[in-house]
Design a protein around this motif. Structure first.
Motif, PDB file in Angstrom:
ATOM      1  N   ILE A  17      15.803  -8.222  -3.889  1.00  0.00           N
ATOM      2  CA  ILE A  17      16.336  -7.185  -3.020  1.00  0.00           C
ATOM      3  C   ILE A  17      17.560  -6.528  -3.651  1.00  0.00           C
ATOM      4  O   ILE A  17      18.517  -7.194  -4.026  1.00  0.00           O
ATOM      5  CB  ILE A  17      16.726  -7.750  -1.642  1.00  0.00           C
ATOM      6  CG1 ILE A  17      15.497  -8.299  -0.927  1.00  0.00           C
ATOM      7  CG2 ILE A  17      17.389  -6.676  -0.794  1.00  0.00           C
ATOM      8  CD1 ILE A  17      14.491  -7.268  -0.534  1.00  0.00           C
ATOM      9  N   SER A  18      17.489  -5.219  -3.807  1.00  0.00           N
ATOM     10  CA  SER A  18      18.599  -4.430  -4.332  1.00  0.00           C
ATOM     11  C   SER A  18      18.490  -3.032  -3.742  1.00  0.00           C
ATOM     12  O   SER A  18      17.500  -2.692  -3.080  1.00  0.00           O
ATOM     13  CB  SER A  18      18.528  -4.349  -5.859  1.00  0.00           C
ATOM     14  OG  SER A  18      17.373  -3.622  -6.272  1.00  0.00           O
ATOM     15  N   THR A  19      19.501  -2.244  -3.988  1.00  0.00           N
ATOM     16  CA  THR A  19      19.456  -0.850  -3.513  1.00  0.00           C
ATOM     17  C   THR A  19      18.226  -0.141  -4.061  1.00  0.00           C
ATOM     18  O   THR A  19      17.495   0.541  -3.337  1.00  0.00           O
ATOM     19  CB  THR A  19      20.731  -0.104  -3.947  1.00  0.00           C
ATOM     20  OG1 THR A  19      21.875  -0.759  -3.404  1.00  0.00           O
ATOM     21  CG2 THR A  19      20.694   1.347  -3.471  1.00  0.00           C
ATOM     22  N   GLU A  20      17.984  -0.327  -5.376  1.00  0.00           N
ATOM     23  CA  GLU A  20      16.866   0.342  -6.027  1.00  0.00           C
ATOM     24  C   GLU A  20      15.523  -0.162  -5.501  1.00  0.00           C
ATOM     25  O   GLU A  20      14.582   0.618  -5.312  1.00  0.00           O
ATOM     26  CB  GLU A  20      16.941   0.147  -7.541  1.00  0.00           C
ATOM     27  CG  GLU A  20      18.103   0.822  -8.223  1.00  0.00           C
ATOM     28  CD  GLU A  20      19.440   0.124  -7.981  1.00  0.00           C
ATOM     29  OE1 GLU A  20      20.492   0.762  -8.191  1.00  0.00           O
ATOM     30  OE2 GLU A  20      19.428  -1.062  -7.558  1.00  0.00           O
ATOM     31  N   TYR A  21      15.434  -1.463  -5.275  1.00  0.00           N
ATOM     32  CA  TYR A  21      14.187  -2.070  -4.797  1.00  0.00           C
ATOM     33  C   TYR A  21      13.814  -1.528  -3.421  1.00  0.00           C
ATOM     34  O   TYR A  21      12.670  -1.108  -3.193  1.00  0.00           O
ATOM     35  CB  TYR A  21      14.349  -3.586  -4.754  1.00  0.00           C
ATOM     36  CG  TYR A  21      13.150  -4.328  -4.186  1.00  0.00           C
ATOM     37  CD1 TYR A  21      12.084  -4.679  -5.005  1.00  0.00           C
ATOM     38  CD2 TYR A  21      13.109  -4.708  -2.849  1.00  0.00           C
ATOM     39  CE1 TYR A  21      10.984  -5.370  -4.494  1.00  0.00           C
ATOM     40  CE2 TYR A  21      12.021  -5.400  -2.324  1.00  0.00           C
ATOM     41  CZ  TYR A  21      10.962  -5.729  -3.161  1.00  0.00           C
ATOM     42  OH  TYR A  21       9.880  -6.407  -2.652  1.00  0.00           O
ATOM     43  N   LEU A  22      14.767  -1.520  -2.495  1.00  0.00           N
ATOM     44  CA  LEU A  22      14.500  -1.007  -1.152  1.00  0.00           C
ATOM     45  C   LEU A  22      14.146   0.476  -1.194  1.00  0.00           C
ATOM     46  O   LEU A  22      13.218   0.929  -0.518  1.00  0.00           O
ATOM     47  CB  LEU A  22      15.714  -1.236  -0.255  1.00  0.00           C
ATOM     48  CG  LEU A  22      16.034  -2.683   0.127  1.00  0.00           C
ATOM     49  CD1 LEU A  22      17.326  -2.749   0.938  1.00  0.00           C
ATOM     50  CD2 LEU A  22      14.887  -3.316   0.912  1.00  0.00           C
ATOM     51  N   ALA A  23      14.886   1.221  -2.008  1.00  0.00           N
ATOM     52  CA  ALA A  23      14.608   2.654  -2.125  1.00  0.00           C
ATOM     53  C   ALA A  23      13.229   2.891  -2.720  1.00  0.00           C
ATOM     54  O   ALA A  23      12.501   3.793  -2.300  1.00  0.00           O
ATOM     55  CB  ALA A  23      15.677   3.321  -2.985  1.00  0.00           C
ATOM     56  N   GLY A  24      12.865   2.062  -3.699  1.00  0.00           N
ATOM     57  CA  GLY A  24      11.558   2.212  -4.335  1.00  0.00           C
ATOM     58  C   GLY A  24      10.410   1.953  -3.384  1.00  0.00           C
ATOM     59  O   GLY A  24       9.424   2.706  -3.370  1.00  0.00           O
ATOM     60  N   LEU A  25      10.506   0.906  -2.567  1.00  0.00           N
ATOM     61  CA  LEU A  25       9.462   0.604  -1.587  1.00  0.00           C
ATOM     62  C   LEU A  25       9.327   1.713  -0.562  1.00  0.00           C
ATOM     63  O   LEU A  25       8.223   2.156  -0.231  1.00  0.00           O
ATOM     64  CB  LEU A  25       9.777  -0.716  -0.866  1.00  0.00           C
ATOM     65  CG  LEU A  25       9.431  -2.013  -1.570  1.00  0.00           C
ATOM     66  CD1 LEU A  25       9.878  -3.197  -0.716  1.00  0.00           C
ATOM     67  CD2 LEU A  25       7.930  -2.098  -1.842  1.00  0.00           C
ATOM     68  N   ASN A  26      10.468   2.157  -0.042  1.00  0.00           N
ATOM     69  CA  ASN A  26      10.440   3.214   0.968  1.00  0.00           C
ATOM     70  C   ASN A  26       9.904   4.525   0.395  1.00  0.00           C
ATOM     71  O   ASN A  26       9.137   5.230   1.046  1.00  0.00           O
ATOM     72  CB  ASN A  26      11.845   3.426   1.543  1.00  0.00           C
ATOM     73  CG  ASN A  26      12.209   2.399   2.603  1.00  0.00           C
ATOM     74  OD1 ASN A  26      11.846   2.534   3.763  1.00  0.00           O
ATOM     75  ND2 ASN A  26      12.915   1.360   2.196  1.00  0.00           N
ATOM     76  N   ALA A  27      10.303   4.841  -0.832  1.00  0.00           N
ATOM     77  CA  ALA A  27       9.902   6.118  -1.438  1.00  0.00           C
ATOM     78  C   ALA A  27       8.405   6.176  -1.689  1.00  0.00           C
ATOM     79  O   ALA A  27       7.750   7.183  -1.382  1.00  0.00           O
ATOM     80  CB  ALA A  27      10.663   6.336  -2.743  1.00  0.00           C
ATOM     81  N   ILE A  28       7.832   5.094  -2.242  1.00  0.00           N
ATOM     82  CA  ILE A  28       6.400   5.119  -2.555  1.00  0.00           C
ATOM     83  C   ILE A  28       5.564   5.134  -1.275  1.00  0.00           C
ATOM     84  O   ILE A  28       4.439   5.642  -1.256  1.00  0.00           O
ATOM     85  CB  ILE A  28       6.003   3.919  -3.453  1.00  0.00           C
ATOM     86  CG1 ILE A  28       4.685   4.199  -4.185  1.00  0.00           C
ATOM     87  CG2 ILE A  28       5.948   2.627  -2.674  1.00  0.00           C
ATOM     88  CD1 ILE A  28       4.748   5.315  -5.183  1.00  0.00           C
ATOM     89  N   PHE A  29       6.116   4.606  -0.188  1.00  0.00           N
ATOM     90  CA  PHE A  29       5.423   4.637   1.095  1.00  0.00           C
ATOM     91  C   PHE A  29       5.529   6.018   1.749  1.00  0.00           C
ATOM     92  O   PHE A  29       4.524   6.613   2.134  1.00  0.00           O
ATOM     93  CB  PHE A  29       5.992   3.576   2.037  1.00  0.00           C
ATOM     94  CG  PHE A  29       5.437   3.646   3.434  1.00  0.00           C
ATOM     95  CD1 PHE A  29       4.195   3.107   3.731  1.00  0.00           C
ATOM     96  CD2 PHE A  29       6.150   4.261   4.461  1.00  0.00           C
ATOM     97  CE1 PHE A  29       3.663   3.173   5.012  1.00  0.00           C
ATOM     98  CE2 PHE A  29       5.639   4.332   5.752  1.00  0.00           C
ATOM     99  CZ  PHE A  29       4.386   3.785   6.023  1.00  0.00           C
ATOM    100  N   TYR A  30       6.746   6.540   1.869  1.00  0.00           N
ATOM    101  CA  TYR A  30       6.952   7.780   2.614  1.00  0.00           C
ATOM    102  C   TYR A  30       6.546   9.020   1.836  1.00  0.00           C
ATOM    103  O   TYR A  30       6.258  10.062   2.445  1.00  0.00           O
ATOM    104  CB  TYR A  30       8.417   7.894   3.061  1.00  0.00           C
ATOM    105  CG  TYR A  30       8.732   6.993   4.229  1.00  0.00           C
ATOM    106  CD1 TYR A  30       8.156   7.212   5.476  1.00  0.00           C
ATOM    107  CD2 TYR A  30       9.593   5.910   4.081  1.00  0.00           C
ATOM    108  CE1 TYR A  30       8.428   6.388   6.551  1.00  0.00           C
ATOM    109  CE2 TYR A  30       9.869   5.068   5.155  1.00  0.00           C
ATOM    110  CZ  TYR A  30       9.287   5.312   6.384  1.00  0.00           C
ATOM    111  OH  TYR A  30       9.555   4.489   7.447  1.00  0.00           O
ATOM    112  N   PHE A  31       6.477   8.932   0.521  1.00  0.00           N
ATOM    113  CA  PHE A  31       6.044  10.092  -0.261  1.00  0.00           C
ATOM    114  C   PHE A  31       4.646  10.538   0.136  1.00  0.00           C
ATOM    115  O   PHE A  31       4.320  11.728   0.117  1.00  0.00           O
ATOM    116  CB  PHE A  31       6.085   9.769  -1.760  1.00  0.00           C
ATOM    117  CG  PHE A  31       5.405  10.804  -2.621  1.00  0.00           C
ATOM    118  CD1 PHE A  31       5.899  12.097  -2.692  1.00  0.00           C
ATOM    119  CD2 PHE A  31       4.269  10.489  -3.342  1.00  0.00           C
ATOM    120  CE1 PHE A  31       5.271  13.063  -3.473  1.00  0.00           C
ATOM    121  CE2 PHE A  31       3.633  11.442  -4.123  1.00  0.00           C
ATOM    122  CZ  PHE A  31       4.136  12.732  -4.191  1.00  0.00           C
ATOM    123  N   SER A  32       3.812   9.606   0.544  1.00  0.00           N
ATOM    124  CA  SER A  32       2.423   9.929   0.890  1.00  0.00           C
ATOM    125  C   SER A  32       2.325  10.875   2.081  1.00  0.00           C
ATOM    126  O   SER A  32       1.277  11.474   2.314  1.00  0.00           O
ATOM    127  CB  SER A  32       1.647   8.646   1.208  1.00  0.00           C
ATOM    128  OG  SER A  32       2.157   8.042   2.386  1.00  0.00           O
TER     129      SER A  32
END
Length: 404
Positions: A296-311
């Motif tokens: 868990i890191s800032t980048e990790y959380l942002a990465g999960l959210n981004a790949i999900f919400y980009f769709s």
């Protein structure tokens, strides 16, 4: 000032945001309503009288629509420092207005050419009959010359109905194209010489980037500079745009990375999501968090959210990067608080449509190998009928005017 009934109180001035398009739609609607009345054979519809407001409203609507198109073109031109200018308030000559647009728009972006050609003849006909808006406004001109004496004596309202509907559809396409281009150019994926669609074309012409060190690539560069009328510096700028854009990089076989997390971290998350998706116990979710807590890191959380919400907005791949930047700021605000960070993680973990959104994002960004691997590993067939279409990009049909 308003009065009863309230539904008949129109919003004007500062009570709303009226522009050329809003005004044009009003004149267009008025013209069409009168046409419908005439064509319905209403005995009170005196066609010899109504023809003047019908044609006046039509013509004025077209003038306003074209002025709105010029305003949008001028706004677009600022992206490429073209400094276009046209005083829409002082010109009522449709021929002048249309000439300005149809010359400057394709010079700015070639995608305007098709829609311009589709309505050029009709607008030219309007300009021939009533260039400045006086023909259907008054029976005589400035020199007491009677209007409309050279058009054969009659005007068919049925032909007007057909032609005006077709013109309105094309004007709507023009407006839609301009709005699309405003979004596209706002992404910055263009150069002073090439639009985004031209960069796509160049990307398709370029060989695999691993071949760029081969001796014959020098000749390829020379050919491409001639084809696109580019200097060496122009080509370098264009290539850098291609390399930094997910969709374009795919055409030169340049593999870009996920933002914020590795493929290994993604697989670990998927494993935990599958376990949690098959059951609803909070215990499973807590175990899932413990499994990935070290990552868990800032980048990790942002990465999960981004790949999900980009769709949710698969129009331009650049939205993936901007979504990630937004999620980085969100994650940075919670990362120092374990409870908030855990809630952020759990929010994505509990998304029942995570896998569907993930695969759509991956296929759109051309992570086909990764997406195919996920589909194969977890035998995703039932309930994921969109996969073959997503892989072939049929699911992501772009507007026909986009050019790719």
């Amino acid at each position: 000032m308003g009065a009863e009934p309230i539904r008949a109180n129109a919003c004007v001035g500062d009570n709303g945001q009226p522009n050329y398009i809003h005004y044009a739609k009003g004149f267009s609607a008025a013209s069409n309503m009168l046409l419908e009345k005439v064509l319905s054979e209403d005995p009170d519809a005196y066609v010899d009288e109504l023809i003047y407001p019908i044609c006046f409203n039509m013509r004025h609507s077209v003038e306003l629509r074209l002025k709105g198109a010029i305003e949008e073109l001028i706004e677009l031109s600022n992206f490429r420092d073209k400094n276009l200018s046209f005083d829409t308030s002082k010109s009522h000559d449709i021929d002048n207005i249309w000439s300005f647009f149809k010359v400057n728009a394709p010079e700015f972006d070639e995608r305007y050419q098709e829609v311009i050609l589709s309505m050029n003849q009709t607008i030219s006909d309007i300009a021939d009959v009533d260039a400045t808006g006086q023909t259907f406004r008054y029976p005589f001109g400035k020199e007491s010359q009677k209007h409309l004496v050279d058009i054969g004596g009659v005007i068919s309202c049925r032909v007007l109905w057909i032609k005006f509907r077709e013109l309105e559809q094309n004007l709507d396409k023009l407006h839609k194209l301009s709005k699309f281009l405003l979004r596209e150019y706002g992404l910055g994926s263009f150069t002073s010489k090439l639009s985004r669609v031209q960069l796509f074309s160049l990307a398709m012409d370029l060989p695999n980037y691993r071949e760029w060190k081969e001796p014959d690539f020098k000749q390829t560069k020379s050919q491409l500079k001639n084809k696109y009328n580019l200097s060496s510096n122009d080509l370098t700028k264009a290539v850098n745009k291609i390399k930094n854009t997910y969709e374009m990089a795919h055409y030169i076989s340049l593999e870009k990375e996920l933002l914020g997390l590795t493929q290994e971290q993604l697989y670990v998350f998927i494993e935990q999501w599958i376990i949690c998706d098959s059951g609803s116990a909070v215990t499973w979710r807590n175990k899932a968090y413990e499994t990935v807590s070290d990552s868990i890191s800032t980048e990790y959380l942002a990465g999960l959210n981004a790949i999900f919400y980009f769709s949710g907005d698969l129009e331009f791949c650049e939205y993936y990067s901007s979504t990630y930047e937004l999620e980085l700021r969100m994650a940075a605000s919670v990362i120092d608080n374990e409870v908030d960070a855990k809630m952020n993680f759990m929010h994505i973990l509990c998304k029942r449509n995570f896998m569907e959104n993930l695969l759509k994002s991956l296929y759109f960004l051309h992570f086909n190998e990764l997406a195919d691997s996920i589909v194969s590993k977890y035998n995703l067939t039932d309930g994921y009928e969109f996969i073959p279409y997503a892989r072939s990009r049929e699911l992501f049909e772009l507007p026909s005017f986009s050019g790719y």
